[in-house]
Motif scaffolding. Structure first.
Motif, PDB file in Angstrom:
ATOM      1  N   UNK A  95      -2.854 117.030 -21.420  1.00  9.72           N
ATOM      2  CA  UNK A  95      -3.819 116.935 -20.336  1.00  9.72           C
ATOM      3  C   UNK A  95      -4.940 116.012 -20.764  1.00  9.72           C
ATOM      4  N   UNK A  96      -5.413 115.151 -19.848  1.00  9.34           N
ATOM      5  CA  UNK A  96      -6.477 114.228 -20.215  1.00  9.34           C
ATOM      6  C   UNK A  96      -7.331 113.805 -19.041  1.00  9.34           C
ATOM      7  N   UNK A  97      -8.447 113.150 -19.374  1.00  9.44           N
ATOM      8  CA  UNK A  97      -9.366 112.594 -18.383  1.00  9.44           C
ATOM      9  C   UNK A  97      -9.204 111.074 -18.403  1.00  9.44           C
ATOM     10  N   UNK A  98      -8.932 110.495 -17.235  1.00  8.89           N
ATOM     11  CA  UNK A  98      -8.733 109.052 -17.095  1.00  8.89           C
ATOM     12  C   UNK A  98     -10.025 108.377 -16.638  1.00  8.89           C
ATOM     13  N   UNK A  99     -10.258 107.155 -17.140  1.00 10.42           N
ATOM     14  CA  UNK A  99     -11.401 106.349 -16.727  1.00 10.42           C
ATOM     15  C   UNK A  99     -10.874 104.952 -16.359  1.00 10.42           C
ATOM     16  N   UNK A 122      -7.393 115.871 -23.812  1.00  7.92           N
ATOM     17  CA  UNK A 122      -8.042 117.161 -24.052  1.00  7.92           C
ATOM     18  C   UNK A 122      -7.105 118.171 -24.705  1.00  7.92           C
ATOM     19  N   UNK A 123      -5.825 118.103 -24.384  1.00  8.79           N
ATOM     20  CA  UNK A 123      -4.872 119.065 -24.917  1.00  8.79           C
ATOM     21  C   UNK A 123      -3.544 118.347 -25.143  1.00  8.79           C
ATOM     22  N   UNK A 124      -2.799 118.654 -26.156  1.00  6.77           N
ATOM     23  CA  UNK A 124      -2.957 119.767 -27.084  1.00  6.77           C
ATOM     24  C   UNK A 124      -4.052 119.538 -28.126  1.00  6.77           C
ATOM     25  N   UNK A 125      -4.484 118.276 -28.322  1.00 10.51           N
ATOM     26  CA  UNK A 125      -5.616 118.023 -29.219  1.00 10.51           C
ATOM     27  C   UNK A 125      -6.436 116.885 -28.639  1.00 10.51           C
TER      28      UNK A 125
END
Length: 146
Positions: A95-99, A122-125
């Protein structure tokens, strides 16, 4: 199971479009290759972009809120935004945040776009992906109701 989820997501994204939005449907080549959908509100610099793909026996999804920050010419906006991404598979989900930062060129109802997307995983690390070979897209969308 994941094949069905992919089909449900693509159908749901298509049904989200309303007459208040110009709906764009197309493809994006890059990391990863994907089916792309955009919703651009009329008379506004705001839009939403969604994508889905099937990659390595897993489902990849992302959604972005985009703002056209500068227009080079009437048909060439530059945009920036923020969004989320998820890669769901049996053995490796993240899971992540895109810019996203990008440029689009409109030829009547056809849009050609290029974007670079730094991503904060953000996950898994936690990790910050800035390598363009892992976070870019080049694609095309055909817009309806435009």
């Amino acid at each position: 199971m994941i094949h069905r989820l992919f089909l449900v997501v693509v159908c749901a994204l298509t049904l989200l479009s309303q007459k208040a939005f110009a709906t764009g449907v197309g493809v994006s080549f890059g990391q990863p290759h994907e089916v792309a959908l955009s919703l651009k509100s009329a008379n506004s610099s705001k839009s939403y972009a969604f994508a889905a793909s099937w990659k390595n026996n897993g489902l990849y999804l992302h959604g972005d809120y985009l703002l056209s920050t500068f227009v080079l010419s009437r048909n060439v906006p530059l945009y920036a935004g923020i969004g989320a991404r998820a890669n769901i598979s049996d053995n490796n989900s993240n899971l992540g945040i895109r810019i996203p930062f990008g440029m689009a060129v409109f030829f009547s109802k056809l849009e050609i776009f290029f974007e670079i997307v730094p991503t904060l995983m953000l996950a898994p690390e936690m990790d910050f992906i800035t390598d363009p070979s892992q976070s870019y897209g080049i694609g095309a969308r055909y817009h309806f109701n435009f």
